[in-house]
Motif scaffolding. Structure first.
Motif, short mmCIF file in Angstrom:
data_model
loop_
_atom_site.label_atom_id
_atom_site.label_comp_id
_atom_site.label_asym_id
_atom_site.label_seq_id
_atom_site.Cartn_x
_atom_site.Cartn_y
_atom_site.Cartn_z
N GLN A 133 0.82 -1.21 0.00
CA GLN A 133 0.00 0.00 0.00
C GLN A 133 0.86 1.26 0.00
OE1 GLN A 133 -3.65 0.58 -0.13
NE2 GLN A 133 -2.49 2.36 -0.80
N ILE A 134 1.90 1.28 0.82
CA ILE A 134 2.79 2.44 0.86
C ILE A 134 3.45 2.65 -0.49
CG2 ILE A 134 4.94 3.31 1.88
CD1 ILE A 134 3.97 1.88 4.52
N ASP B 4 2.89 4.70 -7.47
CA ASP B 4 1.80 4.71 -8.46
C ASP B 4 0.98 6.01 -8.42
OD1 ASP B 4 2.62 2.13 -9.07
OD2 ASP B 4 1.15 1.21 -7.74
N GLU B 5 0.74 6.51 -7.21
CA GLU B 5 -0.11 7.68 -7.06
C GLU B 5 0.66 8.98 -6.86
OE1 GLU B 5 -3.52 6.96 -4.50
OE2 GLU B 5 -3.31 4.81 -4.88
N GLY B 6 2.00 8.89 -6.74
CA GLY B 6 2.83 10.08 -6.65
C GLY B 6 2.72 10.86 -5.35
N TYR B 7 2.35 10.19 -4.26
CA TYR B 7 2.25 10.87 -2.97
C TYR B 7 3.64 11.38 -2.55
CZ TYR B 7 -2.45 9.11 -1.71
OH TYR B 7 -3.78 8.83 -1.63
N THR B 8 3.66 12.52 -1.89
CA THR B 8 4.89 13.00 -1.26
C THR B 8 5.10 12.22 0.03
OG1 THR B 8 3.74 14.66 0.05
CG2 THR B 8 4.49 15.34 -2.15
N TRP B 9 6.26 12.37 0.64
CA TRP B 9 6.49 11.70 1.92
C TRP B 9 5.47 12.17 2.95
CZ3 TRP B 9 12.38 12.88 1.60
CH2 TRP B 9 13.01 11.91 0.82
N THR C 42 2.37 13.22 2.42
CA THR C 42 1.05 12.64 2.19
C THR C 42 1.03 11.14 2.44
OG1 THR C 42 1.44 12.60 -0.21
CG2 THR C 42 0.18 14.47 0.66
N VAL C 43 2.17 10.48 2.27
CA VAL C 43 2.26 9.06 2.65
C VAL C 43 2.03 8.93 4.16
CG1 VAL C 43 3.84 7.10 2.96
CG2 VAL C 43 3.72 8.26 0.75
N ALA C 44 2.70 9.78 4.94
CA ALA C 44 2.54 9.73 6.39
C ALA C 44 1.10 10.01 6.79
CB ALA C 44 3.48 10.74 7.06
N GLN C 45 0.48 10.99 6.17
CA GLN C 45 -0.89 11.34 6.49
C GLN C 45 -1.84 10.19 6.14
OE1 GLN C 45 -1.87 14.27 8.07
NE2 GLN C 45 -3.72 13.07 8.35
N ASN D 230 3.81 14.25 8.96
CA ASN D 230 5.23 14.46 9.20
C ASN D 230 6.05 13.90 8.03
OD1 ASN D 230 7.99 13.77 10.14
ND2 ASN D 230 7.25 14.68 12.05
N GLN D 231 6.76 14.80 7.35
CA GLN D 231 7.53 14.42 6.18
C GLN D 231 8.60 13.38 6.50
OE1 GLN D 231 9.14 17.79 4.14
NE2 GLN D 231 10.26 16.56 2.67
N LEU D 232 9.30 13.54 7.62
CA LEU D 232 10.35 12.59 7.98
C LEU D 232 9.77 11.20 8.26
CD1 LEU D 232 12.59 14.83 10.24
CD2 LEU D 232 12.94 14.19 7.85
N ARG D 233 8.62 11.15 8.91
CA ARG D 233 7.99 9.84 9.16
C ARG D 233 7.54 9.21 7.85
NH1 ARG D 233 9.57 11.64 13.47
NH2 ARG D 233 11.43 10.57 12.84
N GLY D 234 7.05 10.02 6.92
CA GLY D 234 6.67 9.50 5.61
C GLY D 234 7.86 8.90 4.87
N ARG D 235 8.99 9.57 4.95
CA ARG D 235 10.22 9.05 4.33
C ARG D 235 10.59 7.72 4.98
NH1 ARG D 235 15.33 8.66 5.65
NH2 ARG D 235 16.93 8.68 4.05
N GLU D 236 10.52 7.67 6.31
CA GLU D 236 10.86 6.44 7.03
C GLU D 236 9.91 5.30 6.65
OE1 GLU D 236 10.74 7.77 11.05
OE2 GLU D 236 12.68 8.79 10.89
N LEU D 237 8.64 5.60 6.50
CA LEU D 237 7.68 4.58 6.08
C LEU D 237 8.04 4.05 4.70
CD1 LEU D 237 4.37 6.22 7.31
CD2 LEU D 237 5.27 4.02 8.08
N CYS D 238 8.41 4.95 3.79
CA CYS D 238 8.77 4.53 2.43
C CYS D 238 10.04 3.69 2.43
CB CYS D 238 8.94 5.75 1.53
SG CYS D 238 7.39 6.58 1.14
N VAL D 239 11.03 4.09 3.21
CA VAL D 239 12.28 3.32 3.30
C VAL D 239 11.99 1.92 3.85
CG1 VAL D 239 14.50 3.14 4.50
CG2 VAL D 239 13.81 5.31 3.44
N ALA D 240 11.21 1.85 4.91
CA ALA D 240 10.88 0.55 5.51
C ALA D 240 10.09 -0.32 4.54
CB ALA D 240 10.10 0.75 6.81
N ALA D 241 9.14 0.28 3.84
CA ALA D 241 8.32 -0.48 2.88
C ALA D 241 9.19 -1.01 1.74
CB ALA D 241 7.20 0.39 2.34
#
Length: 73
Positions: free
Chosen positions: A18-19, A25-30, A32-35, A48-59
């Motif tokens: 999903q992340i 696929d949907e072009g979310y920013t970090w 908007t991924v966190a949100q 939180n942009q940093l948490r979004g980045r972390e979620l993307c890295v982990a995914a």
């Protein structure tokens, strides 16, 4: 580089897919991924942009992909 606050072990394969869909696929920013993750799974990331980045890295790691290369960035 700062320590990653989101452990890949806490991201299920379903969450990772999903992340990836949001980011790639949907072009979310970090941010908007966190949100979106907060809203979907009740996390405390908010927008939180940093948490979004972390979620993307982990995914990406869960999916065996390079979080710093294409298609993630």
């Amino acid at each position: 580089m700062a320590h990653n606050m989101v452990e890949p072990a806490t991201i299920t394969p379903e969450f990772a897919v999903q992340i990836r869909a949001w980011r790639v696929d949907e072009g979310y920013t970090w941010r908007t991924v966190a949100q979106a993750a907060s809203e979907r799974w009740g996390g405390e990331w908010g927008g939180n942009q940093l948490r979004g980045r972390e979620l993307c890295v982990a995914a990406a790691k869960v999916l065996g992909e390079d979080p710093y290369g294409e298609p993630w960035n």
